[in-house]
Motif scaffolding. Structure first.
Motif, mmCIF file in Angstrom:
data_model
loop_
_atom_site.group_PDB
_atom_site.id
_atom_site.type_symbol
_atom_site.label_atom_id
_atom_site.label_comp_id
_atom_site.label_asym_id
_atom_site.label_seq_id
_atom_site.Cartn_x
_atom_site.Cartn_y
_atom_site.Cartn_z
ATOM 1 N N MET A 1 -41.128 1.847 -6.063
ATOM 2 C CA MET A 1 -40.154 1.849 -6.999
ATOM 3 C C MET A 1 -38.881 1.423 -6.249
ATOM 4 N N SER A 2 -37.796 0.821 -6.734
ATOM 5 C CA SER A 2 -36.725 0.647 -5.928
ATOM 6 C C SER A 2 -35.594 1.205 -6.608
ATOM 7 N N SER A 3 -34.627 1.579 -5.821
ATOM 8 C CA SER A 3 -33.449 2.480 -6.212
ATOM 9 C C SER A 3 -32.147 1.757 -5.971
ATOM 10 N N GLU A 4 -31.184 1.821 -6.813
ATOM 11 C CA GLU A 4 -29.885 1.539 -6.674
ATOM 12 C C GLU A 4 -28.714 2.481 -6.519
ATOM 13 N N LYS A 5 -27.871 2.442 -5.211
ATOM 14 C CA LYS A 5 -26.811 3.512 -5.264
ATOM 15 C C LYS A 5 -25.913 3.119 -6.144
ATOM 16 N N ILE A 6 -25.592 3.887 -7.097
ATOM 17 C CA ILE A 6 -24.593 3.445 -8.221
ATOM 18 C C ILE A 6 -23.027 4.079 -7.974
ATOM 19 N N PHE A 7 -23.132 5.173 -7.152
ATOM 20 C CA PHE A 7 -21.799 5.645 -6.996
ATOM 21 C C PHE A 7 -21.958 7.160 -5.803
ATOM 22 N N GLU A 8 -20.837 7.359 -5.493
ATOM 23 C CA GLU A 8 -20.800 8.469 -4.519
ATOM 24 C C GLU A 8 -19.637 9.149 -5.022
ATOM 25 N N TYR A 9 -19.660 10.561 -4.796
ATOM 26 C CA TYR A 9 -18.297 11.137 -5.156
ATOM 27 C C TYR A 9 -18.134 12.290 -4.113
ATOM 28 N N ASP A 10 -16.767 12.562 -4.016
ATOM 29 C CA ASP A 10 -16.077 13.198 -3.116
ATOM 30 C C ASP A 10 -15.414 14.319 -3.876
ATOM 31 N N LEU A 11 -15.700 15.820 -3.930
ATOM 32 C CA LEU A 11 -14.788 16.799 -4.938
ATOM 33 C C LEU A 11 -14.552 17.645 -3.901
ATOM 34 N N ASP A 12 -13.084 18.531 -4.527
ATOM 35 C CA ASP A 12 -12.428 19.394 -4.007
ATOM 36 C C ASP A 12 -12.838 20.595 -4.661
ATOM 37 N N ILE A 13 -13.148 21.707 -4.257
ATOM 38 C CA ILE A 13 -12.870 22.977 -5.188
ATOM 39 C C ILE A 13 -11.647 23.292 -5.506
ATOM 40 N N VAL A 14 -11.060 23.177 -6.764
ATOM 41 C CA VAL A 14 -9.552 23.750 -6.888
ATOM 42 C C VAL A 14 -9.757 24.781 -7.750
ATOM 43 N N GLY A 15 -10.411 25.636 -7.968
ATOM 44 C CA GLY A 15 -10.284 26.796 -8.729
ATOM 45 C C GLY A 15 -11.659 27.765 -8.791
ATOM 46 N N VAL A 16 -11.705 28.949 -9.016
ATOM 47 C CA VAL A 16 -13.125 29.595 -9.155
ATOM 48 C C VAL A 16 -12.642 30.830 -10.096
ATOM 49 N N THR A 17 -13.487 31.012 -10.950
ATOM 50 C CA THR A 17 -13.295 32.083 -11.778
ATOM 51 C C THR A 17 -14.581 32.966 -11.527
ATOM 52 N N ASP A 18 -14.512 34.203 -11.181
ATOM 53 C CA ASP A 18 -15.845 35.045 -10.751
ATOM 54 C C ASP A 18 -15.882 36.089 -11.769
ATOM 55 N N TYR A 19 -17.105 36.868 -11.822
ATOM 56 C CA TYR A 19 -17.368 37.725 -12.530
ATOM 57 C C TYR A 19 -17.859 39.063 -12.023
ATOM 58 N N GLY A 20 -16.872 39.615 -11.127
ATOM 59 C CA GLY A 20 -17.465 40.933 -10.487
ATOM 60 C C GLY A 20 -17.948 40.494 -9.175
ATOM 61 N N ALA A 21 -18.187 39.679 -8.670
ATOM 62 C CA ALA A 21 -18.598 39.175 -7.387
ATOM 63 C C ALA A 21 -17.791 38.176 -6.651
ATOM 64 N N LYS A 22 -17.296 38.316 -5.529
ATOM 65 C CA LYS A 22 -16.479 37.300 -4.837
ATOM 66 C C LYS A 22 -17.333 36.130 -4.210
ATOM 67 N N MET A 23 -17.053 34.859 -4.704
ATOM 68 C CA MET A 23 -17.968 33.851 -4.133
ATOM 69 C C MET A 23 -17.823 33.722 -2.623
ATOM 70 N N GLU A 24 -16.463 33.927 -2.038
ATOM 71 C CA GLU A 24 -16.226 33.495 -0.700
ATOM 72 C C GLU A 24 -16.719 34.651 0.029
ATOM 73 N N ALA A 25 -16.882 35.881 -0.524
ATOM 74 C CA ALA A 25 -17.459 37.101 0.260
ATOM 75 C C ALA A 25 -18.829 36.941 0.247
ATOM 76 N N ILE A 26 -19.706 36.354 -0.736
ATOM 77 C CA ILE A 26 -20.950 35.987 -0.680
ATOM 78 C C ILE A 26 -21.520 34.889 0.078
ATOM 79 N N PHE A 27 -20.689 33.779 0.101
ATOM 80 C CA PHE A 27 -20.938 32.561 0.863
ATOM 81 C C PHE A 27 -20.831 32.748 2.111
#
Length: 146
Positions: A1-27
């Motif tokens: 089966m052949s494959s075709e690269k259709i795109f690549e993306y580069d994203l920045d985290i621009v905001g985080v909403t947490d629900y009682g646990a801090k993402m940075e502390a966990i990560f």
């Protein structure tokens, strides 16, 4: 089966909403994932290059299970360089690398648009692989049609 690269993306985290646990502390290992897990709404923005080119904005409704598995649920909009819009959704998993601030990502990507020039994106999902650098807040994915 052949494959075709259709795109690549580069994203920045621009905001985080947490629900009682801090993402940075966990990560960074300062806190353990709560027994019930944790959710973070991670706002992302960046560029997309390839057969589809433009910008991508969205939110990843990220769930972190107590066992550390990261479940991705991204919804967003691609604004192409020529003014078209493509609905973007992706789901997948993130696997942290031992001793590094890197999470390896594997995603299934669904695209939908009524724009005639991009009708081909509606035919089948794309599959992506890449990584998130937790230290820099940067995400990179290469996406392929198979």
């Amino acid at each position: 089966m052949s494959s075709e690269k259709i795109f690549e993306y580069d994203l920045d985290i621009v905001g985080v909403t947490d629900y009682g646990a801090k993402m940075e502390a966990i990560f960074t290992g300062q806190e353990n994932v709560p027994l019930q897990g944790a959710q973070f709404d991670v706002t992302l923005a960046g560029s997309i290059k390839g057969r589809v080119a433009g910008s991508l904005r969205g939110i990843d409704y990220l769930r972190v299970r107590a066992d550390g598995r990261r479940e991705l649920d991204l919804r967003g909009t691609i604004e192409t360089d020529d003014g078209s819009r493509i609905a973007f959704s992706a789901d997948g998993v993130g696997t942290p690398r031992e001793g590094e601030p890197i999470v390896d990502l594997a995603v299934k990507i669904h695209l939908l648009t009524a724009a005639a020039d991009y009708a081909w994106v509606n035919a089948r999902p794309a599959w992506g692989a890449g990584y998130a650098n937790v230290a820099t807040g940067k995400i990179h994915i290469d996406a392929f049609l198979h």
